[in-house]
Scaffold this motif. Structure first.
Motif, short mmCIF file in Angstrom:
data_model
loop_
_atom_site.label_atom_id
_atom_site.label_comp_id
_atom_site.label_asym_id
_atom_site.label_seq_id
_atom_site.Cartn_x
_atom_site.Cartn_y
_atom_site.Cartn_z
N LYS A 1 52.39 19.96 -17.03
CA LYS A 1 52.63 21.40 -17.08
C LYS A 1 52.90 21.69 -15.56
N GLN A 2 52.68 21.12 -14.54
CA GLN A 2 53.27 21.50 -13.19
C GLN A 2 54.38 21.02 -12.87
N LYS A 3 54.72 19.96 -13.09
CA LYS A 3 56.12 19.25 -12.53
C LYS A 3 56.89 18.58 -13.46
N GLY A 4 56.86 18.86 -14.92
CA GLY A 4 57.77 18.47 -15.86
C GLY A 4 57.40 16.99 -16.03
N VAL A 5 58.67 16.38 -16.45
CA VAL A 5 58.59 14.68 -16.50
C VAL A 5 58.21 13.96 -15.28
N VAL A 6 57.10 13.27 -15.37
CA VAL A 6 56.49 12.38 -14.22
C VAL A 6 56.16 10.93 -14.82
N ASN B 1 48.15 12.20 -6.77
CA ASN B 1 48.51 12.36 -5.30
C ASN B 1 50.17 12.28 -5.34
N TYR B 2 50.65 13.48 -5.60
CA TYR B 2 51.97 13.64 -5.81
C TYR B 2 53.02 13.58 -4.43
N LYS B 3 53.78 12.65 -4.64
CA LYS B 3 54.74 12.42 -3.37
C LYS B 3 56.21 12.62 -3.79
N GLU B 4 56.90 13.48 -3.32
CA GLU B 4 58.47 13.76 -3.74
C GLU B 4 59.13 12.61 -3.43
N ASN B 5 60.08 12.29 -4.63
CA ASN B 5 61.06 11.10 -4.46
C ASN B 5 60.49 9.82 -4.46
N ARG B 6 59.11 9.68 -5.12
CA ARG B 6 58.60 8.64 -5.41
C ARG B 6 58.85 8.45 -6.87
N SER B 7 59.12 7.23 -7.34
CA SER B 7 59.49 7.09 -8.94
C SER B 7 58.29 6.79 -9.74
N LEU B 8 57.07 6.29 -9.01
CA LEU B 8 55.98 6.07 -9.80
C LEU B 8 54.81 6.85 -9.01
N GLN B 9 54.00 7.72 -9.69
CA GLN B 9 52.98 8.55 -9.00
C GLN B 9 51.70 7.83 -9.31
N SER B 10 50.65 8.13 -8.62
CA SER B 10 49.31 7.78 -9.04
C SER B 10 48.34 8.89 -9.46
N GLN C 1 64.01 14.37 -19.39
CA GLN C 1 64.17 13.35 -18.27
C GLN C 1 63.98 13.87 -17.10
N GLU C 2 64.04 15.34 -16.81
CA GLU C 2 64.05 15.97 -15.60
C GLU C 2 62.68 16.37 -15.15
N GLU C 3 62.54 16.16 -13.65
CA GLU C 3 61.09 16.84 -13.00
C GLU C 3 61.31 18.12 -12.84
N GLU C 4 61.12 19.04 -13.90
CA GLU C 4 61.27 20.39 -13.91
C GLU C 4 60.29 21.29 -14.72
N HIS C 5 59.61 22.07 -13.98
CA HIS C 5 58.35 22.94 -14.71
C HIS C 5 59.32 23.63 -15.72
N ASN C 6 58.49 23.90 -16.84
CA ASN C 6 58.69 24.70 -17.99
C ASN C 6 57.46 25.04 -18.63
N GLY C 7 56.85 26.07 -18.46
CA GLY C 7 55.69 26.47 -18.89
C GLY C 7 55.87 26.99 -20.35
N ALA C 8 56.90 27.48 -20.80
CA ALA C 8 57.04 27.78 -22.23
C ALA C 8 57.08 26.36 -22.97
N LEU C 9 58.05 25.49 -22.52
CA LEU C 9 57.95 24.30 -23.47
C LEU C 9 56.75 23.65 -23.70
N TYR C 10 55.80 23.43 -22.54
CA TYR C 10 54.55 22.95 -22.44
C TYR C 10 53.73 23.67 -23.49
N SER C 11 53.62 24.92 -23.34
CA SER C 11 52.86 25.48 -24.27
C SER C 11 53.21 25.35 -25.65
#
Length: 239
Positions: A27-32, A63-72, A107-117
């Protein structure tokens, strides 16, 4: 940066012996994509692999870190407990198919609240519904609203619909101009919500033909889209 987010599982892949790589639409960061350490361990205290089934709705800290391909992630829990989506064989086939479609196109790391809903509401509806054989058709058609190529509903009285430009037209322009049963079904589905889908009566042959047309529509408007491998399974269970 520590964030708390809701997420919908799109895909998972076993990594090494006990880990999973899970792709989610958050919901916050799009695809992760996340690395889930020890998810396949059986001992008490390990993260439950059952959480990461197709289209599962989760809530967790990351623990989100920008430009990291795999988050924890940590403190994962089910945000919504499906009653039938993963236990009904027909619904689970739809879930597998739609999760593969979404994993391909989102595919993109992009927030889209309407799509998530939209995703959240749609899967909750499917979980509760008892008549759902046409659910995936309306889901995919309405999904195009959020992807930018929903059919132009002006001139719906015309005799053809052109898949390549998304317009209703009076004459057949090329190979991508459709008419006949698929056109009738398209006009029935345009502008309705899930509660009205019971009025659209289709047999398995009509359903498969319209779905193939929809997937071609996606291919024409999304350059790297390809038919999901799970399409064959979906067609078999609804045959």
């Amino acid at each position: 940066m520590l964030i708390k987010t809701n997420a919908i599982v799109l895909s998972k892949l076993k990594y090494k012996d006990n880990d999973l790589i899970v792709k989610c639409y958050t919901k916050q960061k799009g695809v992760v994509s996340y690395i889930i350490r020890g998810a396949l361990k059986t001992q008490k205290g390990s993260t439950k692999a059952v959480y990461f089934q197709p289209l599962s709705q989760l809530s967790f800290d990351s623990n989100y870190k920008e430009n990291r391909s795999l988050q924890s992630i940590s403190e994962v829990k089910l945000n919504y407990l499906y009653q039938t989506l993963h236990t009904n064989i027909l619904k689970s086939a739809i879930a597998m198919f739609l999760s593969e479609v979404l994993s391909t196109i989102l595919q993109e790391e992009e927030h889209n609240g309407a799509l998530y809903s939209y995703l959240e509401h749609s899967f909750n509806y499917l979980d509760h519904e008892t008549e759902f054989s046409n659910f995936h058709l309306l889901f995919l058609l309405n999904l195009t609203k959020y992807l930018g190529f929903y059919p132009d509903t002006q001139n719906m009285d015309q005799s053809y619909f052109n898949l390549s430009n998304g317009l209703f037209e009076s004459k057949k322009q090329d190979f991508y101009s459709i008419s006949g049963e698929n056109l009738i079904i398209l006009k029935q589905l345009l502008g309705i919500n899930f509660d009205a889908i019971h009025g659209v009566k289709l047999n398995s042959k009509q359903r498969q033909s319209f779905l193939n047309m929809l997937l071609l529509y996606f291919e024409l408007h999304l350059g790297d889209f390809r038919k999901p491998k799970s399409l064959q399974i979906l067609n078999q269970v609804f045959n």
